[in-house]
Design a protein around this motif. Structure first.
Motif, PDB file in Angstrom:
ATOM      1  N   LEU A 119       5.988   8.328  -6.077  1.00 17.78           N
ATOM      2  CA  LEU A 119       5.465   7.113  -6.675  1.00 17.78           C
ATOM      3  C   LEU A 119       5.268   7.384  -8.164  1.00 17.78           C
ATOM      4  CD1 LEU A 119       2.903   6.083  -3.904  1.00 17.78           C
ATOM      5  CD2 LEU A 119       5.201   5.176  -4.287  1.00 17.78           C
ATOM      6  N   SER A 120       4.588   6.505  -8.878  1.00 14.85           N
ATOM      7  CA  SER A 120       4.364   6.741 -10.309  1.00 14.85           C
ATOM      8  C   SER A 120       3.589   8.038 -10.489  1.00 14.85           C
ATOM      9  CB  SER A 120       3.595   5.575 -10.922  1.00 14.85           C
ATOM     10  OG  SER A 120       2.291   5.503 -10.376  1.00 14.85           O
ATOM     11  N   PHE A 147      -2.594   1.643  -3.010  1.00 16.18           N
ATOM     12  CA  PHE A 147      -2.847   3.023  -3.429  1.00 16.18           C
ATOM     13  C   PHE A 147      -4.200   3.524  -2.945  1.00 16.18           C
ATOM     14  CE2 PHE A 147      -4.524   5.911  -6.792  1.00 16.18           C
ATOM     15  CZ  PHE A 147      -3.694   6.984  -6.534  1.00 16.18           C
ATOM     16  N   LYS A 189       4.769   1.905  -7.004  1.00 13.31           N
ATOM     17  CA  LYS A 189       3.366   1.520  -6.863  1.00 13.31           C
ATOM     18  C   LYS A 189       2.977   1.158  -5.439  1.00 13.31           C
ATOM     19  CE  LYS A 189       3.127  -0.390 -11.561  1.00 13.31           C
ATOM     20  NZ  LYS A 189       2.842  -1.607 -12.365  1.00 13.31           N
ATOM     21  N   HIS A 190       3.932   0.599  -4.674  1.00 15.04           N
ATOM     22  CA  HIS A 190       3.568   0.041  -3.377  1.00 15.04           C
ATOM     23  C   HIS A 190       4.452   0.590  -2.261  1.00 15.04           C
ATOM     24  CE1 HIS A 190       2.482  -3.055  -6.451  1.00 15.04           C
ATOM     25  NE2 HIS A 190       1.346  -3.011  -5.791  1.00 15.04           N
ATOM     26  N   ARG A 231      -0.160   8.108  -9.947  1.00 18.07           N
ATOM     27  CA  ARG A 231      -0.482   8.068  -8.527  1.00 18.07           C
ATOM     28  C   ARG A 231      -0.235   9.425  -7.872  1.00 18.07           C
ATOM     29  NH1 ARG A 231       0.412   2.955  -9.887  1.00 18.07           N
ATOM     30  NH2 ARG A 231      -0.576   1.276  -8.689  1.00 18.07           N
TER      31      ARG A 231
END
Length: 470
Positions: free
Chosen positions: A26-27, A190, A12-13, A30
């Motif tokens: 990332l996920s 994001f 996420k980050h 995203r």
């Protein structure tokens, strides 16, 4: 790693200074967002340049997706890049159409046949680079040249912003640019990573609101309201029949309403003429340099050694160009716009490009979605592309700085400065008949040829190898 990605952190980050490497992701939600952003970034040029060359833009968009996926497989996922429509062939295509009867089905086939052969030649050049060794590229394209090519690719697209996009609505362009600035810098998560997409959507919404609040804008739209010197309507667009300003809505949803949800583009086969092939082959010089410049830029951004994949990248571009043109599509090239997106987001994951490729294929099969993206106002594109093109140009400077290129040496300074100015112009140089070299292609040839000519005059022999300063 071709397929399969390691999750970056918590997915996420990104911590300050971190990047998402090509084999990371990332996920997935995203990554879909990043993939969509890449589609938006490439769509304008990939859709517009086929129109300029008289080819089907829907085929171009669909085949850009196919080409991107094939490219990633050939380079084994080591060079994240999107393959969109190449502008390097525009001059050659104009010359072919002038000799083949203009905008006809027969001329279309001759154009795509010539591009197909050029693509195969480019693929052979890539194989030569791969098997003979990347040191050949280091000698032909030392840091001073690769940096210059990257810079002139970015800055050489300035005329698209200045002449086409920005004038369509300069206030919307300015606001879109400022929104994108703020989102990229002020939001660290994001949202900041997809700042280009956020800026584009915000500009689209702003344009729609202004249509209803402030009314139409008066500006020039390419190909619309064509007038001759006396002010009378005329066709087709040319030196004596130009687009003129008229009141119009910023956002036109009529083509979206008329477009079908599902439909195949109109494919056609190639026709081979030796005279036509000769007209497009000179563009390969610029295309090889452009590909190398893009790959080098990606290597600089990711901090990885991409030299072993330069030959694969050039060969892949050649093969995808041949594949796309075999069904009536446009020539392909690695895209500066998408490199700019990576530079802004610090997300270099190839997963985003696979997703973008799939989305592009679906767009090609869904005329309505293609029409919706194509409805993006020119002012909005101006506000976004001015950032992307500028970032690409500055990546060239980064290559110079990191390789300590000495610009006190006229061998480095003179051809580099001349080539960049020719690209930014863009300056046109008439070769003969209807064939013209201009802009990025002309600038690339001057930088490359001028550098090696001056080295020979100075008695220095072959250029420096590897990453040694030029």
């Amino acid at each position: 790693m071709v397929l399969g990605w390691t999750k970056h952190g918590d997915g996420k980050h990104l911590a300050p200074g971190e990047v998402v490497r090509p084999d990371e992701r990332l996920s997935w939600p995203r990554m879909v967002g990043f993939g969509a952003q890449h589609v938006i970034a490439m769509f304008g040029a990939t859709f517009v340049f086929p129109l300029v060359m008289g080819l089907d833009p829907n085929i171009a968009v669909m085949m850009s997706g196919v080409s991107t996926i094939l490219f990633l497989l050939i380079v084994k996922g080591k060079v994240p890049s999107y393959l969109g429509t190449s502008a390097s062939f525009v001059g050659g295509v104009f010359a072919i159409r002038a000799a083949a009867g203009g905008d006809t089905a027969g001329a279309d086939a001759i154009v795509t046949g010539a591009i197909l052969v050029a693509g195969l030649v480019l693929a052979l050049a890539g194989l030569a680079i791969h098997f003979l060794g990347v040191q050949i590229i280091h000698r032909v394209f030392p840091p001073v040249v690769t940096g210059a090519v990257v810079m002139l690719i970015g800055f050489g697209l300035a005329f698209v912003v200045a002449d086409t996009y920005w004038p369509q609505d300069h206030w919307v362009a300015l606001v879109t640019m400022l929104i994108t600035f703020v989102v990229i810098v002020a939001f660290k998560g994001f949202i900041g990573r997809i700042g280009v997409l956020v800026g584009l959507v915000a500009g689209f919404v702003l344009s729609w609101v202004l249509d209803r609040v402030a009314g139409p804008v008066t500006s020039v739209l390419p190909g619309a309201n064509l007038r001759d010197a006396s002010g009378a309507a005329c066709q087709p667009e040319g030196p004596y029949c130009v687009a003129t300003a008229f009141p119009h809505d910023r956002v036109d949803f009529e083509p979206v309403a008329q477009a079908e949800w599902i439909g195949l583009p109109e494919f056609h086969g190639p026709d081979f003429k030796t005279s036509a092939v000769l007209l497009v082959l000179p563009a390969l010089i610029a295309l090889i340099a452009e590909n190398i410049g893009h790959v080098k830029a990606v290597g600089e951004m990711t901090g990885t050694d991409v030299d072993p994949y330069v030959g694969r990248a050039v060969a892949a571009d050649g093969l995808t160009t041949a594949l796309a043109s075999s069904v009536g599509g446009s020539p392909t090239t690695t895209y500066a716009e998408n490199i700019g997106v990576m530079a802004a987001t610090k997300v270099y994951s190839t997963a985003a490009y696979y997703i973008a490729g799939v989305i592009a294929i679906l767009f090609g099969l869904c005329p309505k979605f293609g029409a919706l993206v194509a409805a993006t106002p020119g002012g909005v594109l101006g506000g976004v592309t001015v950032i992307l093109y500028g970032m690409i140009g500055l990546l060239g400077a980064k290559i110079w700085i990191e390789n300590r290129v000495d610009f006190a040496d006229p061998v480095n300074m003179v051809p580099t400065g001349a080539g960049i100015i020719l690209a930014i112009g863009p300056v046109q140089h008439f070769i003969g008949g209807d064939f013209t070299l201009e802009g990025i292609a002309l600038g690339t040839i001057v930088v490359l040829g001028g550098y090696h000519l001056l080295r020979a005059i100075a008695g220095r022999g072959p250029g420096p190898a590897g990453g040694e300063p030029a």
